[in-house]
Design an enzyme around this catalytic site. Structure first.
Site, PDB file in Angstrom:
ATOM      1  N   ASP B  26       0.877  -1.176   0.000  1.00 50.87           N
ATOM      2  CA  ASP B  26       0.000   0.000   0.000  1.00 50.87           C
ATOM      3  C   ASP B  26       0.910   1.220   0.000  1.00 50.87           C
ATOM      4  O   ASP B  26       2.102   1.126   0.272  1.00 50.87           O
ATOM      5  CB  ASP B  26      -0.875  -0.014   1.262  1.00 50.87           C
ATOM      6  CG  ASP B  26      -1.808   1.206   1.344  1.00 50.87           C
ATOM      7  OD1 ASP B  26      -2.304   1.648   0.293  1.00 50.87           O
ATOM      8  OD2 ASP B  26      -2.023   1.713   2.455  1.00 50.87           O
ATOM      9  N   SER B  27       0.317   2.380  -0.278  1.00 54.99           N
ATOM     10  CA  SER B  27       1.087   3.616  -0.207  1.00 54.99           C
ATOM     11  C   SER B  27       1.536   3.908   1.227  1.00 54.99           C
ATOM     12  O   SER B  27       2.515   4.597   1.434  1.00 54.99           O
ATOM     13  CB  SER B  27       0.244   4.785  -0.716  1.00 54.99           C
ATOM     14  OG  SER B  27      -0.951   4.879   0.025  1.00 54.99           O
ATOM     15  N   CYS B  89      -4.377  -1.367  -1.784  1.00 58.06           N
ATOM     16  CA  CYS B  89      -4.539   0.073  -1.956  1.00 58.06           C
ATOM     17  C   CYS B  89      -5.522   0.227  -3.103  1.00 58.06           C
ATOM     18  O   CYS B  89      -5.288  -0.297  -4.200  1.00 58.06           O
ATOM     19  CB  CYS B  89      -3.179   0.669  -2.311  1.00 58.06           C
ATOM     20  SG  CYS B  89      -3.234   2.366  -2.931  1.00 58.06           S
ATOM     21  N   GLU B 168      -5.386   9.518   9.410  1.00 55.42           N
ATOM     22  CA  GLU B 168      -3.976   9.450   9.821  1.00 55.42           C
ATOM     23  C   GLU B 168      -3.720  10.286  11.073  1.00 55.42           C
ATOM     24  O   GLU B 168      -2.753  10.046  11.785  1.00 55.42           O
ATOM     25  CB  GLU B 168      -3.055   9.833   8.658  1.00 55.42           C
ATOM     26  CG  GLU B 168      -3.254   8.847   7.513  1.00 55.42           C
ATOM     27  CD  GLU B 168      -2.029   8.566   6.665  1.00 55.42           C
ATOM     28  OE1 GLU B 168      -1.163   9.434   6.563  1.00 55.42           O
ATOM     29  OE2 GLU B 168      -1.966   7.455   6.098  1.00 55.42           O
ATOM     30  N   CYS B 200     -11.405   2.590  -0.123  1.00 57.24           N
ATOM     31  CA  CYS B 200     -10.046   3.012   0.245  1.00 57.24           C
ATOM     32  C   CYS B 200      -9.725   2.211   1.495  1.00 57.24           C
ATOM     33  O   CYS B 200     -10.556   2.113   2.403  1.00 57.24           O
ATOM     34  CB  CYS B 200     -10.011   4.515   0.533  1.00 57.24           C
ATOM     35  SG  CYS B 200      -8.449   5.079   1.267  1.00 57.24           S
ATOM     36  N   HIS B 202      -8.079   2.767   3.989  1.00 55.42           N
ATOM     37  CA  HIS B 202      -8.119   3.485   5.265  1.00 55.42           C
ATOM     38  C   HIS B 202      -9.532   3.483   5.879  1.00 55.42           C
ATOM     39  O   HIS B 202      -9.688   3.584   7.084  1.00 55.42           O
ATOM     40  CB  HIS B 202      -7.753   4.971   5.074  1.00 55.42           C
ATOM     41  CG  HIS B 202      -6.295   5.267   5.022  1.00 55.42           C
ATOM     42  ND1 HIS B 202      -5.515   4.943   3.944  1.00 55.42           N
ATOM     43  CD2 HIS B 202      -5.470   5.897   5.903  1.00 55.42           C
ATOM     44  CE1 HIS B 202      -4.272   5.373   4.179  1.00 55.42           C
ATOM     45  NE2 HIS B 202      -4.228   5.951   5.341  1.00 55.42           N
TER      46      HIS B 202
END
Lengths: 288, 288
Positions: B26-27, B89, B168, B200, B202
């Site tokens: 993932d990024s 991702c 984040e 996504c 996240h």
């Protein structure tokens, strides 16, 4: 009007150093606030701007990585004939300028020292606030620079990691931005600061909202403005600036922009918020 | 307990393919939600995770750049002996999987197809919503995947660029996050969706708040969960999975993590929000 293509400042030997471009870089769009200030202060200079949009943002990354990225871009700017490099990014200024300056052949000016110096001049009660990215605030670089100039000053600082994303979404005067800003600023205001350093080149775009929250008694120090003045001073001392009338020059002043990745937000800010005229825009892979 | 050092999955020749790690990338931190789902669904597998924290985020970057980054990391994982690569991702899944899959020697599974397929199974009124990064939503990849499965389905989508920064910062249940989420979700809810794809990796960290805003009648489709099930299915079909009792294996299941830059937020999410045990953590420069 924007022409997509290669920048044309090939810096051919017939140009003297005054004609060489000022190199400016940032992780992304924020450094355009410095370009806008340079344009006002040094209207005849050619500017070559690199926005590292393929690796943006720098503000949450480590010192090692930010130094590596800054070195790669500085080398690229020197290869393009830059006579001076402006690190138009507080994170890179805080983490990389002191390390890179002795390694490269042209002067390197960051936004941090000019901002710190302006804040020291502005404060009356010797209480200064600083807002910036996590990396900038975590480096204590502003504290060090301010207290080197005046050890009696108290510095309060706050990392504001959500401001850059909010600005990049164009939410300059949004309620959400105000709520987030209040959270970041209130502890500093409670400390009685009379001066606030906008320690990230994105933040001048929020100046109005920040001034509203802080009240008129707090002086906002815009690093872009002060950095541009420091560049003018340095160029004057080196007689490398265009202080002769524009008509004598064959070239008109230019703004050439290189991005490491395409960026829709970049152009929106350049054109709408800052009213900059871009002569060329191109995309290039920089760094390893 | 985390050991900082080099990952130990050197994939020596004495190991058969079942012992080779599943490569996941993932990024940044988001893909850990996929690792957590893989851990539940395939508890005996070794996992080697790469988080490209030096270039995070991918969600606002161009297809060309995201494909380049994904190729560099996939090549690195194959060099480490990965038997299969999970693109954990959504942005990279939307932009890079179909291009990279024919170029590499091991199966490549993204999070997008499993999520689209689960959403098609879940919807009753044939109205599906999708939220994701700008790059994911701009690619129309979910729309295409969903409408390939059922052309009668109406898809509403929204790019949600502020959610990753909010997550984040750990603001999972913050008022600001709710305000921003409502702005993103309300137009889709007005379209009468009964299913929402969290497009996504996240976003599962915001599941509670999203469910509160959408109401209990909307089914949330978590791409992490569905991707893990797709990986299990693929491994079962290839008999590459560890379906024999753990005691027979010399190695215990491991989770080795490689980051391209140090990341404080990464570890906070891994340990506190997802309760993952990390066997080793190391830092490496990947890509050009």
């Amino acid at each position: 009007m924007i022409n997509i293509g290669m920048p044309s400042q090939s810096n051919t030997p017939s140009h003297d150093v005054a004609d060489a471009p000022i190199g400016v870089f940032d992780s992304g769009i924020g450094g355009l606030t410095v370009v806008e200030a340079l344009r006002r202060v040094l209207p005849l200079e050619r500017i070559l701007y690199i926005g590292d949009t393929a690796r943006v943002p720098y503000g949450g990354k480590s010192a090692e990585t930010v130094i590596r990225y800054s070195r790669e871009i500085s080398e690229h700017l020197i290869g393009e004939g830059a006579k001076l490099i402006v690190v138009a990014c507080n994170t890179a200024s805080a983490l990389a300028v002191s390390i890179l300056a002795p390694m490269i052949d042209v002067p390197l000016i960051g936004v941090l020292e000019p901002g710190a110096s302006a804040a020291v001049k502005a404060t009356k009660n010797k209480r200064i606030g600083v807002i910036g990215t996590k990396a900038t605030i975590g480096s204590f670089a502003y504290e060090k620079a301010i207290r080197t100039l005046d050890s009696e000053i108290t510095v309060s600082s706050a990392a504001c990691p959500l401001l850059v994303p909010l600005i990049e979404e164009g939410l300059y005067e949004d309620d959400v931005t105000s709520v987030i800003l209040r959270r970041y600023l209130e502890p500093m205001l409670a400390n009685g600061i009379d001066t606030l350093v906008l320690g990230c080149t994105h933040y001048p775009l929020l100046k109005r909202t920040i001034q509203l929250i802080c009240g008129p008694e707090v002086t906002l120090v815009d690093s872009a403005e002060n950095c541009a003045l420091a560049v003018r001073e340095l160029l004057a001392s080196q007689t490398h600036h265009r202080d002769i009338p524009r008509s004598i020059h064959l070239d008109t002043p230019r703004l050439d922009i290189v991005l490491t990745d395409s960026s829709e937000g970049f152009l929106r800010v350049a054109e709408k918020s800052l009213d900059l005229t871009i002569d060329s825009l191109s995309f290039r892979q920089i760094g390893k």
